[in-house]
Scaffold this active site. Structure first.
Site, PDB file in Angstrom:
ATOM      1  N   GLU A   1       0.828  -1.208   0.000  1.00 10.48           N
ATOM      2  CA  GLU A   1       0.000   0.000   0.000  1.00 10.48           C
ATOM      3  C   GLU A   1       0.859   1.254   0.000  1.00 10.48           C
ATOM      4  O   GLU A   1       1.914   1.297   0.621  1.00 10.48           O
ATOM      5  CB  GLU A   1      -0.898   0.026   1.245  1.00 10.48           C
ATOM      6  CG  GLU A   1      -2.025  -0.980   1.164  1.00 10.48           C
ATOM      7  CD  GLU A   1      -2.968  -0.904   2.369  1.00 10.48           C
ATOM      8  OE1 GLU A   1      -4.148  -1.209   2.192  1.00 10.48           O
ATOM      9  OE2 GLU A   1      -2.535  -0.553   3.478  1.00 10.48           O
TER      10      GLU A   1
ATOM     11  N   CYS B   1       3.213   8.698   0.776  1.00  7.17           N
ATOM     12  CA  CYS B   1       3.677   7.910   1.902  1.00  7.17           C
ATOM     13  C   CYS B   1       3.987   6.519   1.351  1.00  7.17           C
ATOM     14  O   CYS B   1       3.083   5.824   0.888  1.00  7.17           O
ATOM     15  CB  CYS B   1       2.554   7.870   2.941  1.00  7.17           C
ATOM     16  SG  CYS B   1       2.888   6.852   4.364  1.00  7.17           S
TER      17      CYS B   1
ATOM     18  N   CYS C   1      -0.012  -0.343  15.956  1.00  3.55           N
ATOM     19  CA  CYS C   1       0.078  -0.163  14.507  1.00  3.55           C
ATOM     20  C   CYS C   1      -0.539  -1.343  13.757  1.00  3.55           C
ATOM     21  O   CYS C   1      -0.257  -2.501  14.069  1.00  3.55           O
ATOM     22  CB  CYS C   1       1.550  -0.015  14.124  1.00  3.55           C
ATOM     23  SG  CYS C   1       1.831   0.200  12.370  1.00  3.55           S
TER      24      CYS C   1
HETATM   25  N1  SAH Z   1       8.514   1.910  10.898  1.00  4.88           N
HETATM   26  C1  SAH Z   1       8.615   3.319  10.764  1.00  4.88           C
HETATM   27  C2  SAH Z   1       7.704   3.904   9.686  1.00  4.88           C
HETATM   28  C3  SAH Z   1       6.287   3.409   9.596  1.00  4.88           C
HETATM   29  S1  SAH Z   1       5.089   3.987  10.731  1.00  4.88           S
HETATM   30  C4  SAH Z   1       8.361   3.994  12.091  1.00  4.88           C
HETATM   31  O1  SAH Z   1       8.047   3.294  13.035  1.00  4.88           O
HETATM   32  O2  SAH Z   1       8.561   5.199  12.190  1.00  4.88           O
HETATM   33  C5  SAH Z   1       4.817   5.678  10.397  1.00  4.88           C
HETATM   34  C6  SAH Z   1       4.383   6.457  11.628  1.00  4.88           C
HETATM   35  O3  SAH Z   1       3.020   6.153  12.008  1.00  4.88           O
HETATM   36  C7  SAH Z   1       5.246   6.152  12.844  1.00  4.88           C
HETATM   37  O4  SAH Z   1       5.523   7.324  13.548  1.00  4.88           O
HETATM   38  C8  SAH Z   1       4.316   5.245  13.635  1.00  4.88           C
HETATM   39  O5  SAH Z   1       4.707   5.149  14.969  1.00  4.88           O
HETATM   40  C9  SAH Z   1       2.979   5.917  13.406  1.00  4.88           C
HETATM   41  N2  SAH Z   1       1.827   5.085  13.774  1.00  4.88           N
HETATM   42  C10 SAH Z   1       1.710   3.751  13.692  1.00  4.88           C
HETATM   43  N3  SAH Z   1       0.508   3.342  14.120  1.00  4.88           N
HETATM   44  C11 SAH Z   1      -0.166   4.460  14.483  1.00  4.88           C
HETATM   45  C12 SAH Z   1      -1.475   4.695  14.999  1.00  4.88           C
HETATM   46  N4  SAH Z   1      -2.328   3.692  15.216  1.00  4.88           N
HETATM   47  N5  SAH Z   1      -1.840   5.972  15.237  1.00  4.88           N
HETATM   48  C13 SAH Z   1      -0.978   6.999  14.994  1.00  4.88           C
HETATM   49  N6  SAH Z   1       0.248   6.834  14.502  1.00  4.88           N
HETATM   50  C14 SAH Z   1       0.675   5.577  14.262  1.00  4.88           C
END
Ligand code: SAH
Length: 344
Positions: free
Chosen positions: A93, A106, A120
């Site tokens: 995605e 993204c 996540c």
């Molecule tokens: N693995 C990398 C990039 C992917 S996640 C990382 O951890 O940074 C991209 C962003 O979305 C990260 O800051 C992650 O912590 C955030 N994220 C993941 N799940 C989320 C959620 N349920 N609500 C808000 N932000 C979330």
């Protein structure tokens, strides 16, 4: 098996051509066809001899994705589900968002994710493999092809941990940066990491001009470890040390992501600890109202708490903003991406 021609940056393509007894200057011609003219077949590369076109066709693919599904949000955000056409039925995605300063995409960096962050949606996906550099680049090309839009910014915030696929992400950035190709400057690219400390040092030594985002989400180890298993390997003290090294080396500001979850990491004590952690650092805090995921135990903080948290940081010398949420109605907001239908 054929190789993906988009896995090569200009320099490595020259080397590849030499290895098949072709002149290295052809690399620039091929690069221009792929990234300026955006052709879909070697046969369209009309300044190459028919013989060379045939030879390329036999050993390489152009690696175009197929769109499996496209969802559009009421705010204009579009989520794409791509078949990467690797013969394995793997799907990924990517999300296209519009901000006042242009279009941002993204991108995903892996098929699945190993990090296991509890909040996540990508955590539910078994990790299958790293994306190749050409597959990272193709996410931008496929969306530009479909939408007719010129993308100006790229964030590595889709599925996967970019610093767990370090080499391919660096190669992809080299392809994206090339002025003879897609020409998106490093300053328009953000890499987000859950905090793979050794790779932050490597990134610092590389003096990349990309923006680094750190998914911090908590200001003490107990809370952070309960949300992010990676914190057991690289606790906050080590992470902050690496961040300070990064800032010293690059003189660039780090963006800290902090997803606020009710009664978990959103009280004033947390904000106080965060101020202590970031005091004096070239930093910015991005507050994200956490998005609830299926079966997830975390829920969004109240608006009142989010504003209180932000104001506390701002009043104590830490620049903090609340991130505008895009695409939540199509499960395209932060942390909501998960490869749909696992396999085709
Ligand atoms: N693995 C990398 C990039 C992917 S996640 C990382 O951890 O940074 C991209 C962003 O979305 C990260 O800051 C992650 O912590 C955030 N994220 C993941 N799940 C989320 C959620 N349920 N609500 C808000 N932000 C979330």
């Amino acid at each position: 098996m054929k190789k993906n021609i988009k896995n090569y940056n200009l320099d490595s393509l020259k080397e590849e051509l030499k290895s098949i007894n072709e002149k290295p200057f052809r690399a620039e011609q091929i690069f221009t066809w792929l990234y300026r003219d955006r052709v879909s077949s070697f046969n369209e590369m009309t300044n190459l001899s028919l013989e060379l076109r045939k030879k390329l066709e036999e050993s390489y693919t152009i690696g175009e994705f197929k769109i499996v599904r496209k969802l559009e949000s009421i705010d204009g955000t579009k989520k794409y589900l791509f078949d990467v056409q690797d013969g394995e039925g793997n799907l990924i995605e990517s999300v296209l968002m519009q901000y006042h300063h242009g279009y941002t995409i993204c991108v995903s960096s892996q098929i699945g994710c190993k990090m296991g962050c509890k909040f996540c949606a990508s955590t539910g996906i078994p990790f299958s493999r790293n994306l190749e550099s050409g597959e990272i680049v193709e996410q931008i090309l496929a969306i530009e092809r479909d939408s007719g839009i010129k993308i100006s910014n790229i964030v590595f915030m889709g599925i996967g941990e970019p610093l767990d696929n370090y080499n391919n992400v660096m190669e992809a950035i080299a392809i994206l940066n090339n002025p003879k190709g897609i020409n998106i400057g490093a300053r328009h690219i953000s890499i987000s990491t859950s905090g793979i400390v050794p790779k932050i040092y490597e990134l610092a030594d590389r003096q990349m001009q990309c923006t680094l985002s750190i998914s911090l989400h908590a200001s003490n180890n107990t809370t952070r470890s309960s949300m992010m298993p990676v914190n057991d390997a690289y606790p906050i003290e080590e992470l902050m040390k690496a961040c300070k090294y990064y800032i010293e080396k690059t003189n660039k500001r780090i963006s800290f992501e902090y997803a606020l979850a009710k009664d978990n990491n959103d009280n004033l004590e947390d904000a106080k600890d965060l101020v202590k952690l970031l005091h004096g650092m070239l930093a910015h805090v991005n507050l994200i109202p956490i998005n609830k995921i299926e079966d997830g135990k975390y829920t969004k903080s109240t608006n009142e708490n989010i504003i209180k948290f932000r104001d506390y940081l701002n009043d104590h010398g830490i620049v903090a903003t609340i991130r505008r949420e895009l695409g939540s109605d199509i499960s395209a907001a932060c942390g909501q991406l998960r490869r749909q239908n696992l396999k085709k």
